[in-house]
Design a protein around this motif. Structure first.
Motif, PDB file in Angstrom:
ATOM      1  N   ARG A  63      28.168 -33.956  29.975  1.00 26.10           N
ATOM      2  CA  ARG A  63      27.056 -34.802  29.506  1.00 26.10           C
ATOM      3  C   ARG A  63      25.820 -33.946  29.265  1.00 26.10           C
ATOM      4  NH1 ARG A  63      26.423 -38.797  33.664  1.00 26.10           N
ATOM      5  NH2 ARG A  63      28.268 -39.776  32.777  1.00 26.10           N
ATOM      6  N   SER A  64      25.594 -32.991  30.169  1.00 22.39           N
ATOM      7  CA  SER A  64      24.438 -32.105  30.026  1.00 22.39           C
ATOM      8  C   SER A  64      24.533 -31.285  28.737  1.00 22.39           C
ATOM      9  CB  SER A  64      24.366 -31.191  31.247  1.00 22.39           C
ATOM     10  OG  SER A  64      23.272 -30.321  31.150  1.00 22.39           O
ATOM     11  N   ARG A  70      23.521 -33.403  25.843  1.00 22.04           N
ATOM     12  CA  ARG A  70      22.062 -33.570  25.796  1.00 22.04           C
ATOM     13  C   ARG A  70      21.399 -32.307  25.256  1.00 22.04           C
ATOM     14  NH1 ARG A  70      20.056 -37.155  31.001  1.00 22.04           N
ATOM     15  NH2 ARG A  70      21.197 -39.012  30.377  1.00 22.04           N
ATOM     16  N   LYS A  71      21.894 -31.140  25.683  1.00 20.97           N
ATOM     17  CA  LYS A  71      21.329 -29.887  25.159  1.00 20.97           C
ATOM     18  C   LYS A  71      21.436 -29.868  23.638  1.00 20.97           C
ATOM     19  CE  LYS A  71      22.576 -27.024  29.009  1.00 20.97           C
ATOM     20  NZ  LYS A  71      23.658 -26.182  29.507  1.00 20.97           N
ATOM     21  N   PHE A  72      22.609 -30.265  23.138  1.00 23.24           N
ATOM     22  CA  PHE A  72      22.849 -30.141  21.704  1.00 23.24           C
ATOM     23  C   PHE A  72      21.977 -31.094  20.897  1.00 23.24           C
ATOM     24  CE2 PHE A  72      25.325 -31.042  17.814  1.00 23.24           C
ATOM     25  CZ  PHE A  72      25.320 -29.768  17.280  1.00 23.24           C
ATOM     26  N   THR A  85      19.114 -32.524  21.682  1.00 25.31           N
ATOM     27  CA  THR A  85      17.676 -32.572  21.953  1.00 25.31           C
ATOM     28  C   THR A  85      16.917 -31.432  21.283  1.00 25.31           C
ATOM     29  OG1 THR A  85      18.042 -31.431  24.050  1.00 25.31           O
ATOM     30  CG2 THR A  85      17.821 -33.821  24.142  1.00 25.31           C
ATOM     31  N   THR A  86      17.561 -30.676  20.408  1.00 22.27           N
ATOM     32  CA  THR A  86      16.800 -29.755  19.569  1.00 22.27           C
ATOM     33  C   THR A  86      17.103 -30.125  18.116  1.00 22.27           C
ATOM     34  OG1 THR A  86      18.485 -28.055  19.312  1.00 22.27           O
ATOM     35  CG2 THR A  86      17.090 -27.900  21.268  1.00 22.27           C
ATOM     36  N   ARG A  87      16.384 -29.460  17.222  1.00 23.23           N
ATOM     37  CA  ARG A  87      16.541 -29.825  15.813  1.00 23.23           C
ATOM     38  C   ARG A  87      17.808 -29.266  15.197  1.00 23.23           C
ATOM     39  NH1 ARG A  87      10.496 -28.115  14.238  1.00 23.23           N
ATOM     40  NH2 ARG A  87      10.967 -26.655  15.906  1.00 23.23           N
ATOM     41  N   SER A  99      21.847 -19.232  22.486  1.00 25.63           N
ATOM     42  CA  SER A  99      20.476 -19.702  22.681  1.00 25.63           C
ATOM     43  C   SER A  99      20.184 -19.858  24.171  1.00 25.63           C
ATOM     44  CB  SER A  99      20.237 -21.013  21.941  1.00 25.63           C
ATOM     45  OG  SER A  99      20.742 -22.101  22.662  1.00 25.63           O
ATOM     46  N   HIS A 145      16.866 -17.963  25.378  1.00 27.99           N
ATOM     47  CA  HIS A 145      15.729 -18.673  25.967  1.00 27.99           C
ATOM     48  C   HIS A 145      15.833 -18.770  27.484  1.00 27.99           C
ATOM     49  CE1 HIS A 145      14.529 -19.514  21.935  1.00 27.99           C
ATOM     50  NE2 HIS A 145      15.637 -20.174  21.677  1.00 27.99           N
ATOM     51  N   THR A 205      17.664 -20.310  29.351  1.00 23.47           N
ATOM     52  CA  THR A 205      18.017 -21.593  29.961  1.00 23.47           C
ATOM     53  C   THR A 205      19.344 -21.467  30.707  1.00 23.47           C
ATOM     54  OG1 THR A 205      19.020 -22.254  27.871  1.00 23.47           O
ATOM     55  CG2 THR A 205      16.792 -23.033  28.308  1.00 23.47           C
ATOM     56  N   ASN A 212      11.782 -20.312  31.336  1.00 21.96           N
ATOM     57  CA  ASN A 212      13.168 -20.679  31.055  1.00 21.96           C
ATOM     58  C   ASN A 212      13.305 -22.019  30.338  1.00 21.96           C
ATOM     59  OD1 ASN A 212      13.692 -18.372  32.420  1.00 21.96           O
ATOM     60  ND2 ASN A 212      14.299 -19.381  34.313  1.00 21.96           N
ATOM     61  N   PHE A 213      12.594 -22.168  29.237  1.00 23.71           N
ATOM     62  CA  PHE A 213      12.698 -23.403  28.474  1.00 23.71           C
ATOM     63  C   PHE A 213      13.039 -23.088  27.032  1.00 23.71           C
ATOM     64  CE2 PHE A 213       9.269 -23.948  31.644  1.00 23.71           C
ATOM     65  CZ  PHE A 213       9.952 -24.791  32.506  1.00 23.71           C
ATOM     66  N   GLY A 229      12.198 -25.352  21.446  1.00 17.96           N
ATOM     67  CA  GLY A 229      12.330 -26.485  20.534  1.00 17.96           C
ATOM     68  C   GLY A 229      12.672 -27.792  21.224  1.00 17.96           C
ATOM     69  N   ARG A 230      12.773 -27.755  22.533  1.00 21.57           N
ATOM     70  CA  ARG A 230      13.147 -28.959  23.275  1.00 21.57           C
ATOM     71  C   ARG A 230      11.924 -29.463  24.030  1.00 21.57           C
ATOM     72  NH1 ARG A 230      17.673 -27.014  26.241  1.00 21.57           N
ATOM     73  NH2 ARG A 230      18.997 -27.540  24.489  1.00 21.57           N
ATOM     74  N   ASP A 238      12.964 -33.695  27.725  1.00 21.81           N
ATOM     75  CA  ASP A 238      14.389 -33.498  27.441  1.00 21.81           C
ATOM     76  C   ASP A 238      14.974 -32.347  28.255  1.00 21.81           C
ATOM     77  OD1 ASP A 238      14.884 -35.607  25.748  1.00 21.81           O
ATOM     78  OD2 ASP A 238      14.274 -34.514  23.950  1.00 21.81           O
ATOM     79  N   VAL A 275      18.260 -32.798  30.532  1.00 20.30           N
ATOM     80  CA  VAL A 275      19.454 -31.947  30.531  1.00 20.30           C
ATOM     81  C   VAL A 275      19.878 -31.638  31.970  1.00 20.30           C
ATOM     82  CG1 VAL A 275      20.252 -29.597  30.025  1.00 20.30           C
ATOM     83  CG2 VAL A 275      19.083 -30.916  28.262  1.00 20.30           C
ATOM     84  N   ALA A 323      21.155 -34.750  33.906  1.00 23.04           N
ATOM     85  CA  ALA A 323      22.552 -35.114  33.644  1.00 23.04           C
ATOM     86  C   ALA A 323      23.482 -34.392  34.616  1.00 23.04           C
ATOM     87  CB  ALA A 323      22.918 -34.770  32.201  1.00 23.04           C
ATOM     88  N   VAL A 324      23.179 -33.115  34.877  1.00 22.47           N
ATOM     89  CA  VAL A 324      24.023 -32.343  35.800  1.00 22.47           C
ATOM     90  C   VAL A 324      23.900 -32.884  37.221  1.00 22.47           C
ATOM     91  CG1 VAL A 324      24.544 -30.055  36.691  1.00 22.47           C
ATOM     92  CG2 VAL A 324      23.657 -30.305  34.399  1.00 22.47           C
TER      93      VAL A 324
END
Lengths: 263, 337
Positions: free
Chosen positions: A6-7, A10-12, A14-16, A85, A89, A91, B93-94, B97-98, B102, B106, B109-110
């Motif tokens: 699910r995460s 959401r990652k996919f 929630t960006t453009r 990405s 970034h 993440t 760590n972001f 573009g989000r 959001d 993310v 959800a985890v």
């Protein structure tokens, strides 16, 4: 595993990136179906030897899947970016904090990508089928000859598999820019050239069908793009060949990722 | 407020933790523990191995040797760890573009946390409106707050923050202090790293100080501060010493003057006046903790070994001219009040 998947979704979304990639997928689907149908129709010269027309099932499959030549590269890029990405970034730190069993993260990405590939496949197929069926119907041929429905369904699989190949490349090469350039460069330029080389040599004829682009054409029963093309694989063998590329790269990359220090 | 998972009390234990990158030893047989329900400051100069230690504790870096556990479990063994340990490691760590919201969704959800909690936390850290903009445009302070919100998502017992005060303005630092104290009062265990003693000294209960990847000191702030002392220079040290001793104060000679164990400078002044000696200098001394930390950050052997950039010697003299903040980011910083 479900929360991690699910995460990933959401990652996919929630960006453009997702709609930035979806638009060219739709355009490629429609335009290339139109292009293929027009080329095939235009090859019918009165007096010349009859070329296969749009009543030939393989020609119809080609019309419906010609856009895959672009959209498979798009899914390849999406697959690369899904990992790249995160490293770019940073993440990936948060991702591994949430799911410290890293193989599970990669598994979640695989599932998410297969679904995303299928979603893009539905959109691209709808565009290709809409445009292609309109032209074929206008020429008075059946729009769904034998095997065409299977071809349409299998294009979803093909895009999912190309996404996985990208994911494999992304995991293997954590530098996003390098991974993108290498993956798209190889898939778009190097691999077709290799295909031509292999197909022109006796020793290469047995290898050529296993190259990704040829394997893709085999899955969707499209005509070979190589003039001297060797024999085509059956659809399932083509799918397995694509899967093998994805598994080998993702496997090697994951093996290394499990050990890597994230700093 | 019930704290998520009752089976965890939040006891962090680090034993013989070592990390070598090639020939470089970042963390060297480090031992310390963090007691449940307290705020522990993890202090050391830049490049002393704080971040590497925290990343080993969180399963991001593989230790060369030793263990780092939370209630006896390695981080990777904890099921749904975000509901046990919340952490904020870097304010970068972001995905630019989000949106901040959001980003939290993310993670939510985890952790299996509803979006409602995301919005609650954004209110709590004070960025509910900004969180709907893309994170690429956030200031350092907003990133810190967003990172803090992310750490709190799973209502964790243990909270680990790497340099949370970096990039906050004085107002933000005051806010952070109150916020951290509140979290500790709720019964959480906090481990907070910093290269600035002054940032955390008023906030933390316990202190672990490392330099060059080795532990230099551990204890409560009270213990490490030691008794407050005053330094006095006078025309007649012997006479003043007698006068002070007769008032029940401990006096030891120090340099040209005396060190008196008291926090009340007036007592010293009064004693000197009564004994009819002249005072040439009288001041409160640095606490033992301040002195210890200052010596660490200043001494050559403890200078940041990773630092290839600027040393303090390259900085402009203290004329009051503005200094490019970029120069200061990695430079060992002096912290003397």
């Amino acid at each position: 595993m479900i929360p991690a998947i699910r995460s990933e979704f959401r990652k996919f979304f929630t960006t453009r990136l997702w709609w930035g990639m979806l638009i060219p997928t739709v355009l490629a689907g429609g335009l290339f179906a139109w292009l293929a149908a027009t080329l095939i129709a235009g090859s019918q010269q009165p007096g010349a030897a009859p070329a296969p027309d749009l009543d030939n099932p393989q020609m119809v499959s080609t019309v419906y899947t010609f856009g895959l030549n672009i959209s498979r590269l798009i899914l390849l890029a999406i697959g690369v970016l899904m990992v790249g990405s995160e490293y770019r970034h940073k993440t990936i730190t948060g991702t591994f904090l949430g799911t410290p069993k890293r193989a599970r993260v990669m598994g979640a990405k695989v599932v998410a990508l297969l679904v995303i590939g299928a979603l893009y496949g539905v959109v691209q197929t709808a565009a290709s089928f809409g445009v292609g069926a309109f032209i074929i119907n206008n020429r008075g041929f059946p729009i769904l000859p034998d095997g065409a429905a299977r071809t349409l369904a299998l294009s979803l699989l093909v895009l999912g598999l190309w996404g996985l190949i990208g994911l494999g490349a992304g995991i293997l090469i954590p530098n996003q820019v390098a991974a993108l350039l290498i993956a798209v460069g190889v898939a778009w330029i190097v691999e077709p050239l290799l295909g031509l080389l292999f197909a022109s040599q006796d020793w290469g004829k047995s290898i050529a069908p296993y190259l990704p682009s040829n394997a893709t054409n085999a899955v969707v029963n499209a005509i070979e793009t190589n003039p001297n093309g060797a024999t085509q694989l059956s659809w399932w063998a083509g799918a397995l060949a694509l899967l093998a590329y994805a598994v080998v790269m993702a496997g090697l990359g994951t093996w290394r990722t499990l050990r890597a220090d994230i700093s | 407020m019930s704290l998520g998972r009752p089976e965890f009390v939040g006891h962090i234990e680090v034993r013989g933790l070592t990390k070598r990158f090639g020939s470089f030893t970042a963390v060297d047989h480090l031992d310390f523990e963090v007691r449940p329900g307290r705020i522990t400051g993890f202090l050391g100069p830049n490049g002393s191995g704080k971040t590497t230690t925290l990343r080993m504790l969180l399963g991001l870096i593989r230790p060369t040797a030793g263990t780092a556990t939370i209630d006896g479990h390695r981080y990777v063994e904890i099921d749904n760890p975000l509901t046990v340990v919340g952490s904020a490691l870097e304010a970068t760590n972001f995905h630019p573009g989000r949106t901040g919201r959001d980003h939290l969704r993310v993670q939510a959800a985890v952790a299996g946390v509803p979006d409602r909690r995301v919005d609650e936390l954004l209110e709590l850290v004070g960025i509910p409106a900004a969180a709907r903009k893309r994170a690429g445009g956030y200031s350092m302070g907003m990133r810190q707050r967003l990172g803090l919100a992310a750490a709190l998502l799973g209502d964790p017992k243990v909270i680990i923050l790497d340099e949370p005060a970096n990039g906050l303005d004085p107002e933000g630092i005051r806010w952070l202090r109150g916020f951290l104290r509140q979290l500790a009062d709720e019964g959480r265990t906090l481990l907070i790293s910093s290269h600035m003693l002054s940032e955390v000294e008023q906030t933390v209960d316990d202190v672990v100080i490392i330099a060059n990847g080795e532990r230099v000191a551990q204890g409560t702030v009270q213990e490490l501060r030691g008794d407050p002392t005053a330094y006095v220079r006078t025309s007649d040290p012997e006479r003043l010493a007698d006068a002070l001793t007769s008032r029940g104060l401990t006096v030891t000679p120090k340099g040209a003057g005396l060190r008196v164990t008291t926090e009340d400078l007036a007592v010293v002044g009064d004693a000197a006046h009564a004994a009819d000696v002249a005072i040439h200098e009288l001041r409160a001394e640095q606490t033992h903790l301040e002195e210890l930390f200052f010596n660490l950050t200043e001494s050559e052997e403890h200078r940041n070994r990773n630092l290839v950039g600027v040393s303090t010697a390259d900085l402009p003299p203290p004329t009051g001219a503005p200094i490019d903040p970029a120069l200061l980011v990695d430079a060992p910083q002096e912290d003397r009040r």
